[in-house]
Design a protein around this motif. Structure first.
Motif, PDB file in Angstrom:
ATOM      1  N   GLY A   3       0.807  -1.177  -0.121  1.00  0.00           N
ATOM      2  CA  GLY A   3      -0.065  -0.137  -0.122  1.00  0.00           C
ATOM      3  C   GLY A   3       0.888   1.027  -0.018  1.00  0.00           C
ATOM      4  O   GLY A   3       0.354   2.147  -0.553  1.00  0.00           O
ATOM      5  N   VAL A   4       1.921   1.369   0.838  1.00  0.00           N
ATOM      6  CA  VAL A   4       2.921   2.362   0.920  1.00  0.00           C
ATOM      7  C   VAL A   4       3.563   2.561  -0.313  1.00  0.00           C
ATOM      8  O   VAL A   4       3.483   3.718  -1.005  1.00  0.00           O
ATOM      9  N   GLY A  58       2.664   1.493  -3.656  1.00  0.00           N
ATOM     10  CA  GLY A  58       1.717   1.837  -4.491  1.00  0.00           C
ATOM     11  C   GLY A  58       1.244   3.388  -4.133  1.00  0.00           C
ATOM     12  O   GLY A  58       0.976   4.116  -5.137  1.00  0.00           O
ATOM     13  N   SER A  59       0.754   3.983  -2.997  1.00  0.00           N
ATOM     14  CA  SER A  59       0.507   5.195  -2.897  1.00  0.00           C
ATOM     15  C   SER A  59       1.527   6.359  -3.219  1.00  0.00           C
ATOM     16  O   SER A  59       1.350   7.336  -3.842  1.00  0.00           O
ATOM     17  N   CYS A  60       2.931   6.027  -3.050  1.00  0.00           N
ATOM     18  CA  CYS A  60       3.943   6.673  -3.402  1.00  0.00           C
ATOM     19  C   CYS A  60       4.049   6.962  -4.663  1.00  0.00           C
ATOM     20  O   CYS A  60       4.332   7.993  -5.363  1.00  0.00           O
ATOM     21  N   LEU A  99       1.739   6.494  -6.904  1.00  0.00           N
ATOM     22  CA  LEU A  99       0.709   7.488  -7.525  1.00  0.00           C
ATOM     23  C   LEU A  99       0.818   8.953  -7.144  1.00  0.00           C
ATOM     24  O   LEU A  99       0.539   9.870  -8.174  1.00  0.00           O
ATOM     25  N   VAL A 100       1.196   9.263  -5.936  1.00  0.00           N
ATOM     26  CA  VAL A 100       1.476  10.508  -5.432  1.00  0.00           C
ATOM     27  C   VAL A 100       2.619  11.155  -6.498  1.00  0.00           C
ATOM     28  O   VAL A 100       2.410  12.429  -6.901  1.00  0.00           O
ATOM     29  N   TYR A 132       2.412  14.343  -8.917  1.00  0.00           N
ATOM     30  CA  TYR A 132       3.143  15.550  -8.894  1.00  0.00           C
ATOM     31  C   TYR A 132       3.750  15.741  -9.971  1.00  0.00           C
ATOM     32  O   TYR A 132       3.884  17.025 -10.349  1.00  0.00           O
TER      33      TYR A 132
END
Length: 327
Positions: A152-153, A155-157, A159-160, A164
């Protein structure tokens, strides 16, 4: 147009121009000979007949960076050489895309077989063991929660980070990407090739450094050339020297400092820049091929990890159930 069709277009047009065809006749030959996929270029023929340049006529079909490269080449008499180089680049990209697909076929097939096996075990075998030896339902184990959390971490990084980067101007985006460990060298090699090639053509056309910066200000604001020219001009007006600007810029190779520091005449410097751009292009190709060679080993490592997780998640409980049955 697709990369493959662009490669055919540029290579064929460059070859025909070298053999005495006019630009319009060369484009007509491509449209007539290469089949239905090139019928979309019919409006390009009409624009050429109306007096438009090749770059303007192809603007809707190619990337903005390539458009400005063709525009500069037309204005400064290096169109055929630029078409040859663009054709080689597109052909290399097509070959590498085919190579990547070929390398991924076997690992993806293994993953499909593996996940199919996992599905069969979960839906057809595990329920039978659960019926024979029922055990109280338990939640996820600590290592499963750890895997979910790490995934999850990551994948979130991703996407962010992608969101950006997509909001940044193209020059700042490339500068950020140039810091990354894997794709950074590729970004630097591409920018070194692209910026050096265009600077060499502009110098060959008789422009000095100030003239190059002035020309770049007339390009579209989302193009790399416009933003790079504005950044260099701002630095020069602030009192910085060109070697200092090159040294501070992640997108320009440090070798340019040596070329510019020799203070050669503009004609000789333009030839050196064009040759150096070809060196950067070859470097880019080598780096891409080296990265591609790591694709299959990386996929096999991923498959090994999936097998290990599958063993811990399914086979160990199944062996435990079998042991209880044997007792």
């Amino acid at each position: 147009m697709s990369v493959k069709h662009q490669a055919v277009l540029f290579e064929t047009v460059a070859d025909l121009l070298e053999n005495g065809f006019s630009m319009q006749a060369a484009l007509r030959f491509v449209v007539d000979i290469h089949g239905h996929d090139f019928q979309v270029l019919t409006p390009v023929l009409q624009q050429l007949a109306a007096g438009e340049s090749l770059a303007s006529a192809l603007q809707a079909y190619i990337a903005v960076d390539l458009y400005y490269q063709l525009l500069i080449a037309e204005q400064h008499g290096a169109l055929t050489a630029t078409l040859i180089q663009a054709g080689h680049l597109m052909r290399t990209r097509t070959t590498q895309q085919q190579q990547i697909r070929r390398l991924l076929q076997y690992p993806i097939l293994l993953l499909v077989v593996l996940f199919s096996t996992v599905g069969v075990v979960r839906t057809m075998i595990m329920p039978n063991f659960a019926a024979i030896n029922p055990t109280p339902a338990t939640g996820l184990t600590s290592w499963q929660w750890l895997l979910i959390g790490v995934g999850g971490v990551i994948g979130s990084c991703l996407l962010v980070g992608a969101a950006y980067l997509s909001r940044l101007p193209i020059r700042r985006r490339y500068a950020r990407l140039a810091r990354l460990p894997l794709i950074g060298p590729l970004v630097k090699a591409y920018c070194g090739y692209y910026l050096t090639m265009n600077a060499g053509m502009l110098l060959a056309g008789g422009l000095g450094l100030r003239g190059i910066c002035e020309v770049s200000t007339h390009f579209k604001s989302q193009s790399l050339l416009q933003q790079q020219g504005a950044w260099i001009e701002h630095g020069l007006l602030a009192g910085q020297s060109l070697p200092d600007l090159i040294a501070a810029d992640r997108l320009l190779p440090d070798e340019l400092i040596l070329l510019i520091g020799k203070a050669n005449p503009a004609e000789q410097l333009s030839q050196e820049l064009l040759y150096f751009a070809n060196v950067q292009y070859q470097k880019l190709v080598r780096q891409l091929n080296r990265l591609i060679s790591w694709i299959q080993p990386t996929m096999f490592l991923i498959i090994a990890g999936v097998i290990l997780v599958t063993y811990m998640n399914i086979l160990l409980p199944m062996y435990h159930s079998m042991g209880e049955i044997l007792k």
